[in-house]
Structures are given as C-alpha cells and as structure tokens.
Design a protein around this motif. Sequence first.
Motif, PDB file in Angstrom:
ATOM      1  N   LYS A 288      48.725   3.374  44.045  1.00 26.79           N
ATOM      2  CA  LYS A 288      47.181   2.865  43.440  1.00 26.79           C
ATOM      3  C   LYS A 288      46.919   2.040  42.985  1.00 26.79           C
ATOM      4  N   TYR A 289      48.075   1.521  42.466  1.00 31.76           N
ATOM      5  CA  TYR A 289      48.213  -0.193  41.539  1.00 31.76           C
ATOM      6  C   TYR A 289      47.041  -0.924  41.851  1.00 31.76           C
ATOM      7  N   THR A 290      46.673  -1.757  40.682  1.00 29.64           N
ATOM      8  CA  THR A 290      46.110  -3.251  41.796  1.00 29.64           C
ATOM      9  C   THR A 290      46.858  -3.929  40.867  1.00 29.64           C
ATOM     10  N   LEU A 291      46.754  -5.334  41.052  1.00 28.62           N
ATOM     11  CA  LEU A 291      46.768  -6.324  40.032  1.00 28.62           C
ATOM     12  C   LEU A 291      45.822  -5.806  38.606  1.00 28.62           C
ATOM     13  N   ALA A 292      44.369  -5.767  38.491  1.00 25.32           N
ATOM     14  CA  ALA A 292      44.016  -5.553  37.676  1.00 25.32           C
ATOM     15  C   ALA A 292      44.172  -4.118  36.452  1.00 25.32           C
ATOM     16  N   THR A 293      44.840  -3.514  37.176  1.00 20.60           N
ATOM     17  CA  THR A 293      45.366  -2.086  36.660  1.00 20.60           C
ATOM     18  C   THR A 293      45.637  -1.868  35.297  1.00 20.60           C
ATOM     19  N   THR A 294      45.070  -1.197  34.478  1.00 19.95           N
ATOM     20  CA  THR A 294      45.674  -1.233  33.156  1.00 19.95           C
ATOM     21  C   THR A 294      46.231  -0.195  32.022  1.00 19.95           C
ATOM     22  N   PHE A 295      46.432   0.313  31.540  1.00 27.71           N
ATOM     23  CA  PHE A 295      47.466   1.307  31.176  1.00 27.71           C
ATOM     24  C   PHE A 295      46.623   0.973  29.554  1.00 27.71           C
ATOM     25  N   GLY A 296      46.738   2.466  28.920  1.00 25.65           N
ATOM     26  CA  GLY A 296      46.005   2.708  27.180  1.00 25.65           C
ATOM     27  C   GLY A 296      47.545   2.417  25.519  1.00 25.65           C
ATOM     28  N   LYS A 297      46.842   1.621  24.916  1.00 24.41           N
ATOM     29  CA  LYS A 297      47.219   0.785  24.176  1.00 24.41           C
ATOM     30  C   LYS A 297      49.054   2.183  23.768  1.00 24.41           C
ATOM     31  N   ASP A 298      49.297   3.407  24.017  1.00 20.53           N
ATOM     32  CA  ASP A 298      49.745   3.927  23.971  1.00 20.53           C
ATOM     33  C   ASP A 298      51.114   4.536  25.323  1.00 20.53           C
ATOM     34  N   ASP A 299      50.244   4.068  25.766  1.00 21.65           N
ATOM     35  CA  ASP A 299      51.361   4.296  27.260  1.00 21.65           C
ATOM     36  C   ASP A 299      51.932   3.570  27.364  1.00 21.65           C
ATOM     37  N   HIS A 300      53.709   4.062  27.181  1.00 23.60           N
ATOM     38  CA  HIS A 300      54.885   3.344  27.662  1.00 23.60           C
ATOM     39  C   HIS A 300      54.697   2.441  28.423  1.00 23.60           C
ATOM     40  N   ARG A 301      53.420   2.351  30.036  1.00 26.61           N
ATOM     41  CA  ARG A 301      53.222   1.325  30.567  1.00 26.61           C
ATOM     42  C   ARG A 301      52.655   0.231  30.051  1.00 26.61           C
ATOM     43  N   THR A 302      52.386   0.193  29.158  1.00 20.75           N
ATOM     44  CA  THR A 302      51.698  -1.469  28.503  1.00 20.75           C
ATOM     45  C   THR A 302      52.864  -1.898  27.420  1.00 20.75           C
ATOM     46  N   TYR A 303      53.296  -0.684  26.261  1.00 19.65           N
ATOM     47  CA  TYR A 303      53.910  -1.618  25.244  1.00 19.65           C
ATOM     48  C   TYR A 303      55.792  -1.603  25.542  1.00 19.65           C
ATOM     49  N   ASN A 304      55.677  -1.018  26.931  1.00 17.86           N
ATOM     50  CA  ASN A 304      57.609  -0.744  27.582  1.00 17.86           C
ATOM     51  C   ASN A 304      57.691  -1.437  28.490  1.00 17.86           C
ATOM     52  N   ARG A 305      57.081  -2.364  28.942  1.00 17.59           N
ATOM     53  CA  ARG A 305      57.277  -3.057  30.080  1.00 17.59           C
ATOM     54  C   ARG A 305      58.604  -4.532  30.093  1.00 17.59           C
ATOM     55  N   ASN A 306      58.585  -4.516  28.899  1.00 19.14           N
ATOM     56  CA  ASN A 306      60.093  -4.943  28.739  1.00 19.14           C
ATOM     57  C   ASN A 306      60.971  -4.524  27.633  1.00 19.14           C
ATOM     58  N   GLY A 307      61.018  -2.978  27.925  1.00 17.99           N
ATOM     59  CA  GLY A 307      62.048  -2.821  27.398  1.00 17.99           C
ATOM     60  C   GLY A 307      61.813  -2.495  25.080  1.00 17.99           C
ATOM     61  N   ALA A 308      60.732  -2.744  25.396  1.00 21.49           N
ATOM     62  CA  ALA A 308      60.346  -3.101  23.247  1.00 21.49           C
ATOM     63  C   ALA A 308      61.003  -1.851  21.819  1.00 21.49           C
ATOM     64  N   ALA A 309      60.366  -0.144  23.146  1.00 21.19           N
ATOM     65  CA  ALA A 309      60.879   0.505  22.697  1.00 21.19           C
ATOM     66  C   ALA A 309      62.126   1.482  23.216  1.00 21.19           C
TER      67      ALA A 309
END
Length: 325
Positions: free
Chosen positions: A210-231
Amino acid sequence: MKFRTLGKTGFNISEVSLGTWQLGGKWGEPFDAKDAAETLAAAYESGVNYFDTADIYQDGHSEHAVGEFLKQHPDVHYSTKIGRKLETHTPASYTKENLTTFVESSLKNMSVEALDLVLLHCPPTSVYYDPTVFWTLDELKQAGKIQNYGVSVERVEEAEKALQFDISAVEIIFNMFRLRPADRFFAEAQAANVGILARVPLASGLLSGKYTLATTFGKDDHRTYNRNGAAFDKGETFSGVDFATGVKAADELKHRLGTDNLADMALRYILMYTAVSTVIPGASKPEQITANAQAAELPAFTEDQMAIVQDIYNTYIKNPVEYLW
C-alpha cells in the motif's frame, strides 16, 4: 485457523498469531486499554491463540493487557521478551540479578505464576557467547518461574549460536524481503526441535503493497526515525530494505503475483515453510488482526509463485540485505 507445534514447548499454536508492539495504539501514540482488549478479543475470535509481547512494549501495558486476557482465556499461549528495559543496553546488563528482576517484573505485569516462553530481546551478539546468561535462564526454569526460554535475534548467526543452549524457540525476521533464514537456519532449528516465530512479516508495512514514494509516517514512528539505524538495529525497520527499493519491489510482487492484497499473500508465503511455527503480524485495531488471520486460509503457493518471490528478492533485495543479517 490451522495450528502447529512450537518446538520443545509442545504448545499447539495458531499459524497466525498476534504481535503486540502496537497493541492499544499505533507507533508513537498513547496506549488505549479499550483498543487493546478489543484487539486481543478479535484475534481470539479469529482463531489466534498465541500472543507475542515484551516488557518494554507500551511501557509494560502490553504485558498487562495480555495478562488480563489470559485470566478469561487460559488456553492462550504467549511469549514475552526481556533485556531492553535498562537505559544502557550492553552485554554487561545481562546479569543474573537483572535477568531475574526482568522475569519477576513480567510475572507481576501478567499476573501469572510462570511465564510460558521468555525470549531474550535482541541482545548484543556477544551475549550469545556468554553461557552464564543461559545458565541463569535454566535456573529460572528450574525454579518454576518460566516454562521455556529462547531468543529473539537480529542475525542468522546469532540464532545458530543460540542452538547450543536449551532454547525452545527462536524469533527471527523472515519475510519475502528477508529470505536468508530459510537457507541458513530453518533445517538446523527443525533438527533441534526449536520452534520458529517469524517476526516483521510485512517488512514494517512495505509488504502490504500500500505504500508509495509519497507515503509518510509520524515523527515518533520508527519508520521515520530509524531508517538508518539511529535508534536500534536498522534491520528492524523495513527489514533493512531501502524504502524506495522496497516500494518498487512490492509493486512488482503485486503485479507478478496478480494480487491487490499483497499483505495476505506475504503472510501465506511464510507459512509455506514447515519450520515456521507461527507468523507474527502486529495490529493496533481489531479489523487488522481479523484480516491477518484470514491469510492462513489462502491456497498454498505454486512453484511458479515461489520462484517469482525468489526472483524479485534476488533482483532488488538480496544485495546488500542478505549479507547484513
């Protein structure tokens, strides 16, 4: 719903179970006890009799919600994970004192006398080389505080190393975008009578299709803040797959498999492997788990369909994902 045996535990568990990381609220949202209870009830009504939780999920609220449900449904089995509650997650934190404290806390949260299955929660790799950690789990088992223990791992090599101890199950990331466990570990696990809990089965939603390149996620969602393994380990988010690549691969899977419902197909694919005891999709709302449970009723994949998944994996995902986990 069909059922399979979970390794040495002897538990007869549903092929589709429920992961409770999101129980009672999506990632980053506050816990809602009513939503949690309704989600657990919907899962049970759909034939699900296995829940996977952890002491840090929703700050212990997930364990408590599962424990409350067990009071009315003692036929349900579960696993809980320990080891991530300390602020500093290091090998040195896996002491006898800390492990015992974690288990006692989970027993209290769930209001049970003994925990069905305790999993070490993705500990640092060096923990698998410290037998005193597993000896402590043996002692807790002998003391009647836990019935079984196992590990939740990031890497295949960690799962292989854990087999030298008296584990009953391994929870590992396995999905259409993470195929290495099937090639490198499943046969070993079956030979040792160790159950496989397949986690992150939809690659954090990428395999919903269901995702597209335009799909976004909330700032507290790991799909936003952990894409590069930051957390935490990057492999937890989108199974370590680059988001744009994952969207492209998922779209091609839908096209070549001839489906608009890739999520159900992705869950059914995992169940093609007899080494897998159960697949663990998450859900934050009742309607999600009801849909997930139906995946077990889909027809088996054909040889051609299995080959399509392998081809797309080889083309888009294998390099570098297979070599990292």
